[in-house]
Design a protein around this motif. Structure first.
Motif, PDB file in Angstrom:
ATOM      1  N   MET A 162      -3.480  -1.627   4.172  1.00 20.76           N
ATOM      2  CA  MET A 162      -2.294  -0.805   4.367  1.00 20.76           C
ATOM      3  C   MET A 162      -2.408  -0.085   5.706  1.00 20.76           C
ATOM      4  SD  MET A 162      -0.954   2.269   1.928  1.00 20.76           S
ATOM      5  CE  MET A 162      -1.513   1.315   0.520  1.00 20.76           C
ATOM      6  N   ASN A 163      -1.344  -0.220   6.540  1.00 23.81           N
ATOM      7  CA  ASN A 163      -1.436   0.436   7.843  1.00 23.81           C
ATOM      8  C   ASN A 163      -1.137   1.924   7.745  1.00 23.81           C
ATOM      9  OD1 ASN A 163       1.498   0.922   8.306  1.00 23.81           O
ATOM     10  ND2 ASN A 163       1.603  -1.316   8.325  1.00 23.81           N
ATOM     11  N   GLY A 164      -1.586   2.664   8.766  1.00 29.42           N
ATOM     12  CA  GLY A 164      -1.455   4.124   8.740  1.00 29.42           C
ATOM     13  C   GLY A 164      -0.033   4.607   8.724  1.00 29.42           C
ATOM     14  N   THR A 165       0.866   3.896   9.409  1.00 33.53           N
ATOM     15  CA  THR A 165       2.272   4.314   9.455  1.00 33.53           C
ATOM     16  C   THR A 165       2.894   4.271   8.070  1.00 33.53           C
ATOM     17  OG1 THR A 165       2.486   3.495  11.714  1.00 33.53           O
ATOM     18  CG2 THR A 165       4.522   3.857  10.469  1.00 33.53           C
ATOM     19  N   PHE A 223       1.376   4.408   5.208  1.00 33.65           N
ATOM     20  CA  PHE A 223       0.775   5.416   4.336  1.00 33.65           C
ATOM     21  C   PHE A 223       1.321   6.808   4.647  1.00 33.65           C
ATOM     22  CE2 PHE A 223      -2.795   8.238   3.033  1.00 33.65           C
ATOM     23  CZ  PHE A 223      -2.754   7.936   1.685  1.00 33.65           C
ATOM     24  N   THR A 224       1.509   7.113   5.926  1.00 32.03           N
ATOM     25  CA  THR A 224       2.061   8.416   6.307  1.00 32.03           C
ATOM     26  C   THR A 224       3.482   8.575   5.788  1.00 32.03           C
ATOM     27  OG1 THR A 224       0.702   8.470   8.308  1.00 32.03           O
ATOM     28  CG2 THR A 224       2.619   9.932   8.241  1.00 32.03           C
ATOM     29  N   LEU A 225       4.287   7.534   5.943  1.00 27.10           N
ATOM     30  CA  LEU A 225       5.664   7.574   5.446  1.00 27.10           C
ATOM     31  C   LEU A 225       5.683   7.728   3.926  1.00 27.10           C
ATOM     32  CD1 LEU A 225       7.351   4.799   7.619  1.00 27.10           C
ATOM     33  CD2 LEU A 225       7.697   7.274   7.787  1.00 27.10           C
ATOM     34  N   ALA A 281      10.790   0.473  -7.694  1.00 26.88           N
ATOM     35  CA  ALA A 281      11.753   0.561  -6.585  1.00 26.88           C
ATOM     36  C   ALA A 281      11.159   1.302  -5.392  1.00 26.88           C
ATOM     37  CB  ALA A 281      13.016   1.275  -7.055  1.00 26.88           C
ATOM     38  N   PHE A 282      10.285   2.265  -5.659  1.00 33.36           N
ATOM     39  CA  PHE A 282       9.779   3.148  -4.609  1.00 33.36           C
ATOM     40  C   PHE A 282       8.527   2.607  -3.924  1.00 33.36           C
ATOM     41  CE2 PHE A 282       7.013   6.914  -3.653  1.00 33.36           C
ATOM     42  CZ  PHE A 282       7.690   7.328  -2.505  1.00 33.36           C
ATOM     43  N   ILE A 283       7.515   2.274  -4.705  1.00 31.21           N
ATOM     44  CA  ILE A 283       6.208   1.946  -4.131  1.00 31.21           C
ATOM     45  C   ILE A 283       6.187   0.665  -3.296  1.00 31.21           C
ATOM     46  CG2 ILE A 283       3.803   1.388  -4.702  1.00 31.21           C
ATOM     47  CD1 ILE A 283       3.963   3.384  -6.967  1.00 31.21           C
ATOM     48  N   PRO A 284       6.828  -0.424  -3.738  1.00 35.24           N
ATOM     49  CA  PRO A 284       6.742  -1.661  -2.943  1.00 35.24           C
ATOM     50  C   PRO A 284       7.223  -1.520  -1.499  1.00 35.24           C
ATOM     51  CG  PRO A 284       7.568  -2.148  -5.126  1.00 35.24           C
ATOM     52  CD  PRO A 284       7.536  -0.652  -5.008  1.00 35.24           C
ATOM     53  N   GLN A 285       8.053  -0.525  -1.213  1.00 32.97           N
ATOM     54  CA  GLN A 285       8.524  -0.326   0.161  1.00 32.97           C
ATOM     55  C   GLN A 285       7.371   0.003   1.112  1.00 32.97           C
ATOM     56  OE1 GLN A 285      12.140   2.213   0.442  1.00 32.97           O
ATOM     57  NE2 GLN A 285      11.933   2.428  -1.773  1.00 32.97           N
ATOM     58  N   PHE A 286       6.276   0.517   0.564  1.00 32.12           N
ATOM     59  CA  PHE A 286       5.163   0.974   1.407  1.00 32.12           C
ATOM     60  C   PHE A 286       3.928   0.088   1.287  1.00 32.12           C
ATOM     61  CE2 PHE A 286       7.797   4.527   0.052  1.00 32.12           C
ATOM     62  CZ  PHE A 286       8.182   5.061   1.274  1.00 32.12           C
ATOM     63  N   VAL A 287       4.037  -0.964   0.492  1.00 32.87           N
ATOM     64  CA  VAL A 287       2.924  -1.898   0.350  1.00 32.87           C
ATOM     65  C   VAL A 287       2.945  -2.879   1.523  1.00 32.87           C
ATOM     66  CG1 VAL A 287       2.021  -3.805  -1.032  1.00 32.87           C
ATOM     67  CG2 VAL A 287       2.806  -1.711  -2.152  1.00 32.87           C
ATOM     68  N   ASP A 288       1.789  -3.132   2.077  1.00 32.62           N
ATOM     69  CA  ASP A 288       1.657  -4.055   3.213  1.00 32.62           C
ATOM     70  C   ASP A 288       1.102  -5.388   2.713  1.00 32.62           C
ATOM     71  OD1 ASP A 288       1.352  -5.324   5.601  1.00 32.62           O
ATOM     72  OD2 ASP A 288      -0.322  -4.095   6.311  1.00 32.62           O
ATOM     73  N   PRO A 289       1.972  -6.403   2.532  1.00 31.82           N
ATOM     74  CA  PRO A 289       1.498  -7.698   2.020  1.00 31.82           C
ATOM     75  C   PRO A 289       0.417  -8.315   2.891  1.00 31.82           C
ATOM     76  CG  PRO A 289       3.896  -7.584   1.984  1.00 31.82           C
ATOM     77  CD  PRO A 289       3.416  -6.406   2.776  1.00 31.82           C
ATOM     78  N   ALA A 290       0.495  -8.061   4.198  1.00 32.66           N
ATOM     79  CA  ALA A 290      -0.497  -8.642   5.109  1.00 32.66           C
ATOM     80  C   ALA A 290      -1.881  -8.056   4.894  1.00 32.66           C
ATOM     81  CB  ALA A 290      -0.059  -8.428   6.559  1.00 32.66           C
ATOM     82  N   GLN A 301      -3.075  -2.027  -3.863  1.00 36.67           N
ATOM     83  CA  GLN A 301      -2.277  -1.106  -3.046  1.00 36.67           C
ATOM     84  C   GLN A 301      -1.245  -0.392  -3.911  1.00 36.67           C
ATOM     85  OE1 GLN A 301      -0.717  -2.294   0.856  1.00 36.67           O
ATOM     86  NE2 GLN A 301      -1.881  -4.202   0.656  1.00 36.67           N
ATOM     87  N   PHE A 302      -0.549  -1.156  -4.763  1.00 33.81           N
ATOM     88  CA  PHE A 302       0.480  -0.594  -5.645  1.00 33.81           C
ATOM     89  C   PHE A 302      -0.115   0.485  -6.548  1.00 33.81           C
ATOM     90  CE2 PHE A 302       3.065  -0.226  -9.382  1.00 33.81           C
ATOM     91  CZ  PHE A 302       4.380  -0.435  -8.959  1.00 33.81           C
ATOM     92  N   ILE A 303      -1.246   0.161  -7.177  1.00 38.50           N
ATOM     93  CA  ILE A 303      -1.866   1.112  -8.106  1.00 38.50           C
ATOM     94  C   ILE A 303      -2.363   2.348  -7.366  1.00 38.50           C
ATOM     95  CG2 ILE A 303      -3.829   1.445  -9.657  1.00 38.50           C
ATOM     96  CD1 ILE A 303      -3.500  -1.487 -10.508  1.00 38.50           C
ATOM     97  N   THR A 304      -2.933   2.167  -6.179  1.00 41.21           N
ATOM     98  CA  THR A 304      -3.430   3.305  -5.402  1.00 41.21           C
ATOM     99  C   THR A 304      -2.296   4.253  -5.025  1.00 41.21           C
ATOM    100  OG1 THR A 304      -5.229   1.971  -4.473  1.00 41.21           O
ATOM    101  CG2 THR A 304      -4.649   3.999  -3.309  1.00 41.21           C
TER     102      THR A 304
END
Length: 209
Positions: free
Chosen positions: A1-4, A6-8, A130-139, A146-149
């Protein structure tokens, strides 16, 4: 997960936790009906119930439930009926002044009820999906982890906000103990509010796929 990302996520999660919602009002109602210990126990109960949805979401279970109209409706009405029953019982018990010895039992019951209230609420599952997947980084790989964290962080922030609300409400309640009649009315009102949450849940619609 990139820093951007995670910050968002942290900024968004903080805003969501701070905005009063059904969860905050629910634990405040439990505090008014059972006291500070019951309120705190309720917050940790709803937190555990929220973790159920986080783990289920990470494993894909919640997505299956939301994709099925029958499963969503069944879970929704079970949760709604439970909330209405809980509200009615709280209203009826408001006529009785619980002795100090019963406070511990009330706290244990509030914890169990908090777990069930949150775990049986499909709207919570819909929110996380609806909320969490927007911030998950598939790469970044390990998408489920990532989702659980992120879900754990969101639940922790929501729980912290609930605890703050309970402590503030407990301060107000301590002053109300000198006016038993008013406190009884507030406890009855909290029961009606909990029942109202159940009625509201009964009319919730399944999110569009």
């Amino acid at each position: 997960m990139n820093g951007t990302n995670f910050t968002l996520f942290l900024l968004a999660a903080l805003v969501i936790a701070a905005v009063p919602g059904p969860g905050i009002f629910y634990v405040a109602a439990r505090m008014l009906s059972g006291g500070k210990r019951a309120g705190i126990a309720s917050t940790f109960g709803t937190a555990l119930g929220g973790l159920v949805h986080v783990i289920a979401g990470g494993l894909g279970v919640s997505a299956i439930i939301l994709a099925s109209a029958e499963l969503f409706t069944a879970l929704k009405f079970i949760g709604a009926i439970y909330l209405v029953w809980l509200g009615v019982r709280t209203f009826r018990e408001a006529r009785k002044w619980l002795p100090q010895q019963a406070s511990a039992v009330s706290a244990e019951r509030a914890f169990r009820e908090g777990v069930l209230v949150e775990a049986l609420n499909p709207k919570t599952a819909a929110f996380f999906l609806a909320f969490i997947p927007q911030f998950v980084d598939p790469a970044g790989g390990y998408v489920a982890l990532q989702f659980i964290t992120l879900g754990l962080i969101s639940v922790a922030l929501n729980t912290l906000a609930d605890v703050v609300v309970v402590m503030m409400a407990a301060t107000a309640r301590s002053g109300l103990t000198r006016n038993p009649n008013l406190l009884q009315r507030l406890r009855q009102g909290s029961g009606l509010f909990i029942a109202g949450l159940g009625i509201s849940l009964a009319f919730a619609r399944r999110p569009a796929s």
